[in-house]
Design an enzyme around this catalytic site. Sequence first.
Site, mmCIF file in Angstrom:
data_model
loop_
_atom_site.group_PDB
_atom_site.id
_atom_site.type_symbol
_atom_site.label_atom_id
_atom_site.label_comp_id
_atom_site.label_asym_id
_atom_site.label_seq_id
_atom_site.Cartn_x
_atom_site.Cartn_y
_atom_site.Cartn_z
ATOM 1 N N GLU A 192 10.075 -0.235 -8.360
ATOM 2 C CA GLU A 192 9.273 0.225 -9.651
ATOM 3 C C GLU A 192 10.023 0.594 -10.872
ATOM 4 O O GLU A 192 9.935 1.837 -11.592
ATOM 5 C CB GLU A 192 8.077 1.186 -9.310
ATOM 6 C CG GLU A 192 7.314 0.660 -8.195
ATOM 7 C CD GLU A 192 6.120 1.678 -8.091
ATOM 8 O OE1 GLU A 192 6.039 2.898 -8.506
ATOM 9 O OE2 GLU A 192 5.198 1.466 -7.489
ATOM 10 N N GLU B 12 3.093 -5.289 -0.639
ATOM 11 C CA GLU B 12 2.057 -4.311 -0.263
ATOM 12 C C GLU B 12 0.660 -4.756 -0.513
ATOM 13 O O GLU B 12 -0.190 -4.095 -1.204
ATOM 14 C CB GLU B 12 2.332 -3.136 -1.333
ATOM 15 C CG GLU B 12 3.853 -2.601 -1.042
ATOM 16 C CD GLU B 12 4.187 -1.342 -2.161
ATOM 17 O OE1 GLU B 12 3.313 -0.767 -2.486
ATOM 18 O OE2 GLU B 12 5.403 -0.939 -2.027
HETATM 19 C C1 XIL Z 1 1.349 5.046 -1.202
HETATM 20 C C2 XIL Z 1 1.069 5.374 0.132
HETATM 21 O O1 XIL Z 1 0.323 4.486 0.595
HETATM 22 C C3 XIL Z 1 0.418 6.649 0.044
HETATM 23 O O2 XIL Z 1 0.200 7.191 1.478
HETATM 24 C C4 XIL Z 1 1.074 7.767 -0.614
HETATM 25 O O3 XIL Z 1 0.363 9.186 -0.754
HETATM 26 C C5 XIL Z 1 1.659 7.233 -2.144
HETATM 27 O O4 XIL Z 1 2.339 6.141 -1.969
HETATM 28 N N1 XIL Z 1 3.486 1.571 -4.383
HETATM 29 C C6 XIL Z 1 4.501 2.099 -3.279
HETATM 30 C C7 XIL Z 1 4.159 2.512 -2.064
HETATM 31 O O5 XIL Z 1 5.559 1.329 -3.563
HETATM 32 O O6 XIL Z 1 5.110 3.270 -1.607
HETATM 33 C C8 XIL Z 1 2.986 3.296 -2.384
HETATM 34 O O7 XIL Z 1 2.621 4.190 -1.140
HETATM 35 C C9 XIL Z 1 1.868 2.547 -3.103
HETATM 36 C C10 XIL Z 1 2.403 2.133 -4.563
#
Ligand code: XIL
Length: 369
Positions: A154, A259
Amino acid sequence: MLKRLSPLFALVALTATAQEAPALKQFMPSGVYLGAAVNQRVSDGADAADRAIVLKHFNSVTPENLLKWEAVHPKADSYNFEPADRYVEMGTAAGMFVVGHTLVWHQQTPRWVFQNEAGKPVDRETLLTRMHEHIKAVAGRYRGRIGGWDVVNEAFEDDGTLRQTGWSRCIGPDFIEKAFEFAHEADPNAQLYYNDFNLWKPAKRKAVEKLVASLKAKGIRIDAVGEQAHYNIAGPTLDEIEAVIMGLSAQGVKVALTELDMDVLPTSPDMWGADLSKQRALKTETDIYTNGLPDKEQKRLGEHYAGLFRLIKKHQAVFSRVTFWGVTDRNSWLNDFPIRGRVNYPLLWGRDGKPKPAFFAVMEALKQK
Ligand code: XIL
């Protein structure tokens, strides 16, 4: 007698349903991994049900939180490797492709990383040294066992400008290439990824294309770009997603959806950064499926996922992996994001641990010639 036997019948019935759903991974195009993000309860073995789903249906894992800086390196002089060790052990023992997430990110990174003892921002050299040591310790520990790393997560805004973070402000834009160089040094055989969300927004995608081109021009290893793929049922469209695949693969890297989940609740830009009272109002307005997802919406979700997997099949030559962000709806982060405490249905398994219509829709899409 019957009464005493019934739990056994229940168990047999449960096993039968679990067996009815064939392992999804076998239907993936060859060369494209099917992954799931696992939380610590899964990798520790405390959540046996979700763990069984992962082991049966997936051939790649990503850790949802436990390799983030705050989890693995909470204090300057102490690492917390045990949970990560168990995660890596789970994946390697099952012969899975094990992903590391994530080395350099502005979130879930302790404040001490960017500060000196007086609480003032550190200088560039100090921060680069901290980054180098962290990557060496973490990626180095799992050398040969973690197959690929989200090196930087990011780094860009949706408009394509560099995000202002503790990393970019202190080090400058070259913090990205430094991170990739350190990761390559720590594990020369690991694949290295740049990971971000909303890459279907053209300005952001173009910024990442430029990044890939510049890393390649400098001879710095980058294997793939991950589009996080936190989608909503309302968008992006398949055409917008296809543009990500084509644009990035044209730069000579593989593309992955890293994701993937599909928010089915109404969304609005107001949700981000809303204050508490606004959040409460938005929750009431948008938490519309607290009694279950209606059949019509189940079907719609399945159609969306089927379309996405047909697209992945079409572009399998440039695709390396698709990873769901979670296993069952019960444990999805989207129940708490961007509004806390809603009932969301973004994944292929329901709260009861059973495959949803969307599971079978994906399976059918993958089976089609
Ligand atoms: C999220 C997790 O799923 C949660 O449990 C945590 O509280 C916050 O992070 N982008 C990413 C992930 O790269 O690491 C994030 O994961 C979601 C957004």
